[in-house]
Design an enzyme around this catalytic site. Structure first.
Site, mmCIF file in Angstrom:
data_model
loop_
_atom_site.group_PDB
_atom_site.id
_atom_site.type_symbol
_atom_site.label_atom_id
_atom_site.label_comp_id
_atom_site.label_asym_id
_atom_site.label_seq_id
_atom_site.Cartn_x
_atom_site.Cartn_y
_atom_site.Cartn_z
ATOM 1 N N LYS A 103 0.842 -1.204 0.014
ATOM 2 C CA LYS A 103 -0.099 -0.196 0.007
ATOM 3 C C LYS A 103 0.876 1.008 0.043
ATOM 4 C CE LYS A 103 -3.808 1.890 2.664
ATOM 5 N NZ LYS A 103 -4.761 1.784 3.795
ATOM 6 N N SER A 124 -10.161 -0.371 7.091
ATOM 7 C CA SER A 124 -9.591 -0.221 5.777
ATOM 8 C C SER A 124 -8.714 -1.586 4.938
ATOM 9 C CB SER A 124 -8.278 0.787 5.637
ATOM 10 O OG SER A 124 -9.222 2.309 5.633
ATOM 11 N N SER A 127 -9.903 1.773 2.906
ATOM 12 C CA SER A 127 -8.835 2.482 1.921
ATOM 13 C C SER A 127 -7.689 1.659 1.070
ATOM 14 C CB SER A 127 -8.202 3.588 2.764
ATOM 15 O OG SER A 127 -7.106 2.777 3.738
#
Lengths: 491, 485
Positions: B76, B175, B151
């Site tokens: 990420k 997330s 997210s």
């Protein structure tokens, strides 16, 4: 002004006003590294050479508390006879500025590390106790430099994240002189503890000064103004004097005082409004979620207590008891840790048959004058405590006179010379052989028969003339006591 | 070997250790598939050539003792990676290249893994659909125009689409778990303090936690074992005894007590979610665990509490992005003007919304009513779990109140978007570990997930329960490679 010298009152035609002052002192913690990072804190380094990723607030960087700074704050708290809190909390004080990289300052808001304490001031008319409200740890900001470029502001982050202690007094101060005494005493305590070097030129110590006025005898506090970031005692005193009079004038004119933050303009000697209460920042304090509450155990605090050196108040008491000094002398000698150290070293080196009074006089007299003239700290003294102790002993045991000692003292400055060697080399040893002095005096009386007769007829003033002649003839080395004795006998 | 990318992490590790596959072969396979998968928009920054070089280097002198020997993986884009651009999905960090490495990614490289690139995510991890990213929407490999969740949307999409064998995400309010649920993958949010936050772009410091995302529970356990270390650079890192999660993994959960919180049966919850939950309960029973009804009475306050605490911390955490030191800077007349323009142009709408909410709830006059009250409620929510854990060892809930939705469907309705986190935020507020595992499909064939919440530091237990359930559920993700032309 009132008759009582230490009382500072402002007179207007019908009223007398008292000034109420509280200080928020920002003292830089003596520490190799910053409060939440490992960057160095050395003063005067090239801009932006002592900045870590944490100090410059890079993404994902986290603060880690420097345990040494915590110890320093606790020691200072102990020195201020204050309550040490087992649990304190770091909060974020949020505001935007170019030299505040995080966009917040990590400080302590609701739960400071140190609570209430006190400081004793030695004022000319006695002691005065000033309350300490709290002491908390916080980060310093960086420095914005506006005068290097006409268009741009430069930012130096060397100071960013340096540990500060904010020490807040109660509104117990009543005059510029008390403020001066308070700052000096606070500084002295911190220097004894080694927790802040107190160097105001380098910005290690600066203060926000809260000033209000009220009619004498009133118990209510007036509206206060805060004068920000004053960095010398003289400026604090000037700012208070100006600000108090400004407030009194407003009251006398029937106007009200606005609570506001003001700046002291050192060139114009006046305070100027910086921002009003309405414009005050909303700092949105909240506990810093990157840091856990700071917990210190009683054992941790007790252990630090064993590290605390003798502090000025105790040292003063001991000097009075042990060395029979006057309170005034003791106050002078303990006020600065280096002076106290120097004095104690002189005393120790003088050995058994010591004359402490003489040592005090020489330190506070000749030595202080010398340091003043050369603008030196006692720690930089060109004459070591050891050599001064030898000089004092030479006077005490009659090897040289006090007058000759002053000459020797001058000669010692260059290269911290041993006074014994100077006395030997220059032949300055006092003449204390009564036979030699008698012969010398006989000659003087013979050479000045008329004056001797006048003296005998009652012109006693002439005694000094004979003493002078004898000293002159001996090249200043004659023992003055012996000269006096022999002259009295012969005339 | 065209099926390399279909292999799980455990299979790849075994094949590399058995010298059946080289790191270069594996790395090339994932790069090739990633190259063909640009339409998913999972990557913000690719680092393929460097990855291949590292793989070749690994193969020359392979250290097969490592836990992730020569395994390529993308992460990420919230983790700072040394010399590789790190954007947090934001324009304001669009050109930011860290000179340092996050602790979590460093742990991964230390075990032999190789960085493929940085994965898309919601801007500063603020979002539940990956639609707030400055770098565009991410497609869910399950279906075209379906959000992958957020997210960690790019991460979930990359694992489900087999562009990376495993990945790491961050979870502040769901997330990791919500996108795992939306993409049919496994995602673990560890106990707060398990994984270091050092070098992770902060969203809400008291809630943020990194965690593994994988195709199955075992892979997830292995990655958790690698990333979870005590770190003195993070003051909230906790020094507790960490298990060898993958080695100690067992499907024997006989006698474990699993709680079913009645408050999670929310109004308007789709029938298929309720049915999934009932099925999950049956699986747990089938594995020999016991089921208990429990109560978490303050559950309904979790979402509003979260949407006060998280924005409050974010408003302060994001103050450093001011155009002064690094990142995007807009021209301004003066300092204030520069700040305003930089932050108006540099932050997207959702981030600005949360900064404003956060600034508001911390303002004097509102602090007590919002922030302080939220902190008190947060304590009550934690107490609820503490009470429940006196009776049970773990808690089973749905991961999300619905399956994945269409791109654009909820974009203009922040409240409906926030409701996605209803089952996941209580776990963050209480600092507990939670894992989402795929457990079924809805009518459209979209995956649905179940969440197992554990006691603090008891990752092993929820991994074991997930592992046992996984076997019973036998979930198959329906990946059609629709995006590969």
């Amino acid at each position: 002004m009132s008759k009582n010298k230490s009382q500072y009152l402002i007179d207007r035609k019908d009223n007398q006003y008292e000034v109420v002052i509280g200080l928020e002192v920002h003292a830089q913690v003596t520490s190799e590294s910053k409060l939440f990072s490992t960057s160095a804190t050395k003063f005067g380094a090239e801009p932006n050479t002592q900045v870590s990723l944490v100090d410059a607030a890079f993404p994902g960087m986290l603060p880690v508390i420097n345990e040494f700074c915590v110890k320093q704050a606790i020691k200072t708290g102990i020195g201020l006879k204050a309550k040490i809190n087992n649990r304190s909390v770091f909060d974020r004080k949020n505001y935007f500025y170019a030299d505040l990289p995080q966009g917040y300052q990590i400080s302590q808001f609701k739960d400071p590390i140190v609570g209430e304490g006190k400081i004793i001031l030695d004022m000319p008319d006695g002691q005065k106790e000033v309350g300490i409200e709290r002491l908390h740890l916080e980060q310093d900001a960086g420095k914005s430099i506006h005068d290097l470029d006409p268009q741009n502001t430069f930012v130096d982050l060397n100071r960013s994240g340096v540990a500060l202690m904010e020490i807040v007094s109660k509104p117990d101060l009543r005059s510029p002189d008390e403020v001066s005494a308070y700052i000096k005493k606070l500084r002295s305590i911190m220097r004894y503890l080694g927790t802040c070097d107190g160097n105001m030129q380098e910005g290690s110590l600066r203060a926000d000064v809260n000033v209000s006025v009220r009619t004498k005898g009133s118990k209510d506090l007036g509206t206060r103004c805060e004068i920000k970031n004053v960095n010398s005692i003289k400026f604090m005193q000037m700012a208070i004097d100006y600000e108090a009079n400004r407030q009194v004038d407003l009251i006398e004119e029937g106007k009200s005082i606005d609570q506001e933050t003001r700046l002291f303009d050192t060139k114009k000697n006046e305070t100027r409004s910086m921002r009003s209460k309405e414009d005050a920042h909303d700092y949105r304090y909240f506990p810093d979620p990157d840091l856990l509450p700071l917990e210190v155990s009683d054992e941790f605090i007790e252990k630090l207590k064993t590290d605390i050196p003798e502090l000025p108040d105790d040292k003063k008491k001991r000097f009075i008891d042990e060395f029979k000094l006057s309170s005034y002398e003791a106050t002078i000698l303990v006020s600065d840790i280096d002076t106290a150290k120097y004095f104690e070293e002189v005393v120790a080196k003088m050995g058994k048959n010591k004359d402490i009074k003489l040592a005090v006089n020489w330190i506070t007299g000749e030595l202080f004058a010398l340091l003043n003239s050369k603008n030196l700290e006692i720690s930089q003294s060109p004459i070591s405590a050891k050599n001064l102790s030898i000089l004092i002993n030479l006077i005490k045991n009659g090897t040289i006179s006090g007058k000759i000692a002053k000459t020797v003292f001058e000669l010692m400055i260059e290269g911290d010379k041993d006074p014994q060697i100077i006395v030997e080399e220059k032949g300055l040893k006092q003449q204390s052989d009564p036979k030699a002095l008698e012969a010398l005096i006989d000659k003087i009386i013979n050479d000045n028969r008329e004056k001797a007769i006048e003296y005998k007829q009652g012109k006693e003033k002439l005694f000094g003339f004979f003493v002078g002649q004898a000293m002159k003839a001996s090249g200043g080395k004659a023992n003055p006591q012996l000269i006096n004795q022999i002259l009295k006998k012969k005339l | 070997m065209s099926d390399i990318t279909k292999q799980s992490l455990s299979e790849l590790v075994k094949n590399i250790k058995d010298k059946k596959l080289s790191s270069e072969e594996v790395t090339r396979a994932f790069i090739d598939r990633s190259e063909k998968s640009k339409e998913l928009n999972t990557y913000i920054t690719e680092d393929y050539s460097s990855a291949l070089n590292k793989a070749k280097k690994f193969d020359q002198k392979p250290n097969l003792e490592l836990k992730l020997p020569g395994i390529p993986m993308a992460v990420k884009d919230l983790f700072c990676t040394k010399d590789i651009r790190t954007t947090a999905g934001s324009k304001i960090l669009g050109n930011f290249v860290p000179t340092y490495e996050s602790t979590v990614t460093q742990n991964i490289w230390n075990e032999g893994a190789i960085l493929l690139g940085k994965l898309n995510c919601d801007e500063f991890a603020m979002g539940s659909s990956n639609e707030t990213s400055f770098f565009g929407n991410v497609q869910n490999p399950i279906d075209k125009n379906l959000v992958p969740g957020g997210s960690s949307g790019g991460s979930a999409s990359a694992v489900a689409g087999q562009l990376t064998p495993i990945t790491i995400g961050t979870d502040t309010g769901g997330s990791i778990r919500q996108p795992a649920s939306f993409t049919g993958t496994v995602g673990l949010k560890p106990t707060y303090g398990s994984c270091s936050r050092y070098g992770i772009v902060a969203f809400a410091s008291s809630l943020d936690q990194a965690g593994p995302m994988a195709q199955n529970v075992k892979d997830c356990a292995l990655l958790q074992e690698v990333i979870s270390t005590y770190d003195s650079k993070d003051s909230t890192s906790i020094d507790f005894k960490r298990n060898n999660y993958s080695k100690e993994l067992t499907n024997n959960i006989k006698g474990k007590k699993v709680g079913i919180p009645k408050e999670y049966r929310v109004d308007g919850m789709p029938k298929e979610i309720d049915e999934l939950w009932q099925k999950g309960i049956q699986y747990v029973k089938d594995c020999g665990a016991e089921i208990f009804d429990i109560s978490l009475p303050h559950t309904s306050y979790a979402l509003p509490t979260y949407y006060i605490v998280a924005p409050a911390e974010a408003s302060s955490n994001l103050a450093r992005y001011d155009g002064v030191k690094y990142g995007f800077r807009a021209k301004g007349e003066n300092l204030i003007d520069m700040y305003e323009k930089t932050r108006s142009e540099g932050f997207g709408a959702e981030v600005q919304r949360r900064i404003m909410i956060g600034t508001y709830v911390l303002s004097s006059g509102y602090y007590d009513a919002y922030y302080l009250k939220a902190q008190k409620v947060r304590k009550l929510i934690k107490n609820d779990f503490d009470e429940a854990y006196k009776k049970v060892d773990a808690i089973l809930t749905p991961s999300t109140p619905s399956s994945a939705f269409k791109i654009g469907e909820k974009k203009d309705d922040p409240v409906s978007m926030y409701l996605n986190d209803i089952f996941t935020v209580p776990v963050n507020l209480a600092g507990l570990p939670g894992i989402s595992i795929p457990a079924g499909h809805d009518a459209n064939g979209y995956p649905l997930g179940l969440q197992i919440i554990g006691k603090a530091f008891d990752e092993q237990n929820i991994l074991n329960i997930a592992y046992a359930m996984e076997e019973k559920i036998n979930f198959k993700n329906k990946i059609t490679d629709w995006w590969i032309k």
